[in-house]
Design an enzyme around this catalytic site. Sequence first.
Site, PDB file in Angstrom:
ATOM      1  N   ASP A  18       0.857  -1.188   0.000  1.00 40.59           N
ATOM      2  CA  ASP A  18       0.000   0.000   0.000  1.00 40.59           C
ATOM      3  C   ASP A  18       0.890   1.234   0.000  1.00 40.59           C
ATOM      4  O   ASP A  18       1.672   1.448   0.941  1.00 40.59           O
ATOM      5  CB  ASP A  18      -0.902  -0.016   1.241  1.00 40.59           C
ATOM      6  CG  ASP A  18      -2.031   0.996   1.159  1.00 40.59           C
ATOM      7  OD1 ASP A  18      -2.162   1.656   0.108  1.00 40.59           O
ATOM      8  OD2 ASP A  18      -2.789   1.116   2.138  1.00 40.59           O
ATOM      9  N   ASP A 112      -2.830   2.453  -6.033  1.00 40.77           N
ATOM     10  CA  ASP A 112      -1.823   2.532  -4.983  1.00 40.77           C
ATOM     11  C   ASP A 112      -1.743   1.309  -4.079  1.00 40.77           C
ATOM     12  O   ASP A 112      -1.020   1.338  -3.082  1.00 40.77           O
ATOM     13  CB  ASP A 112      -2.051   3.782  -4.127  1.00 40.77           C
ATOM     14  CG  ASP A 112      -3.417   3.788  -3.449  1.00 40.77           C
ATOM     15  OD1 ASP A 112      -4.279   2.990  -3.832  1.00 40.77           O
ATOM     16  OD2 ASP A 112      -3.605   4.605  -2.533  1.00 40.77           O
ATOM     17  N   GLU A 113      -2.447   0.230  -4.389  1.00 38.12           N
ATOM     18  CA  GLU A 113      -2.335  -0.954  -3.543  1.00 38.12           C
ATOM     19  C   GLU A 113      -2.608  -2.222  -4.347  1.00 38.12           C
ATOM     20  O   GLU A 113      -3.326  -2.212  -5.342  1.00 38.12           O
ATOM     21  CB  GLU A 113      -3.277  -0.882  -2.342  1.00 38.12           C
ATOM     22  CG  GLU A 113      -4.742  -0.787  -2.686  1.00 38.12           C
ATOM     23  CD  GLU A 113      -5.634  -0.839  -1.450  1.00 38.12           C
ATOM     24  OE1 GLU A 113      -5.348  -1.623  -0.511  1.00 38.12           O
ATOM     25  OE2 GLU A 113      -6.634  -0.092  -1.429  1.00 38.12           O
TER      26      GLU A 113
END
Length: 369
Positions: A18, A112-113
């Site tokens: 993350d 983003d993850e």
Amino acid sequence: MSDTSDEPPPLRKIIHIDMDAFFASVEQRDNPELRGKPVAVGGSSGRGVVAAASYEARKFGVKSAMPSVTAKRRCPDLIFVKSRFDVYRAVSNQIRAIFRDYTDLVEPLSLDEAYLDVTACRKLPTATAIAEEIRERIRDATGLTASAGVSYNKFLAKLASDQNKPDGICVVTPKQGAAFVAALPVRRFHGVGPKTAEKMQALGIETGADLRACSLEFLEARFRSSGRYYYRAARGIDDRPVRSHRIRKSLGAERTYGDDLHDRDAMIERLGEIADVVWERAQKSESFGRTVTLKLRYADFVTPTRARSLPEPVASREELLAIGCDLLDTLIPDPRGVRLLGLTMSGFGNADAGERETDAHSAQLDFGL
């Protein structure tokens, strides 16, 4: 009725990566004058909404989906920058290329993850070593920091990645899983949104230990099909595979209000709640569309819709809400008032015709976290 599925599945090595305050961190990276300062990505006008906030801004209570005027009130020195989703996508592609040096089983949840199943990876002896090397390579390639969770299933890996943010790592071994879950508030569980957390609190369920004390029958009676998921999650059990490809379906949510809405800020707040529901469903079904449609019903039951299509799937809950707000502004203000709002994601066609659903590696290997 008794549950007979408490035995854990074959042990796997799962990493959840993350990025830390991703959008805001990219802006601070690209503009040295923003470093160490409270930054909000989004519109600064009276009708703007915060899409993302730096850690410096979060200390003042600034968070995504917050009206810009409220954010500025909480943090007078807040600096607004316009979102650049093309840049965020390019950085995300750099990061995903690093992931694929270790495994083909990469399941992005947003820009983003992502989950990685590294069970079969032989580059390094443990999943922890792999996670640390990935974090170091991300820093070297992008100048950004990432946090990682390492465990034997997706549920625990995602919880772990949030444990030592920012720029941290947390490892949860099979022996630690149940105790780790027991100590956490249920509002941190993936799949427990704000409304569900409120419902659980009303039932006296505030921690993983409280949830574990509930019978399967009790949870299924009150949470329907999600009850079994909560029952197993409270025991650190999650046998969902990491899926690198997924057949996608359209999804959305809408709400009808007893009192007509006239104030834009109130509409944005309600739209944020709907975006939470849609994004949670998107993550659960691993489905992310390229087209966002806003549905609105005026007090006289006239029901227009507005849509916007993107070249890539919607990147995040923040982008979903930002698009929804832009579409809303094409339909308000209106003296009639608004009685219904809805958001839908569609356009799940795969970019590659050969894309198919792929199950995670299921072989039993020596488990080295």
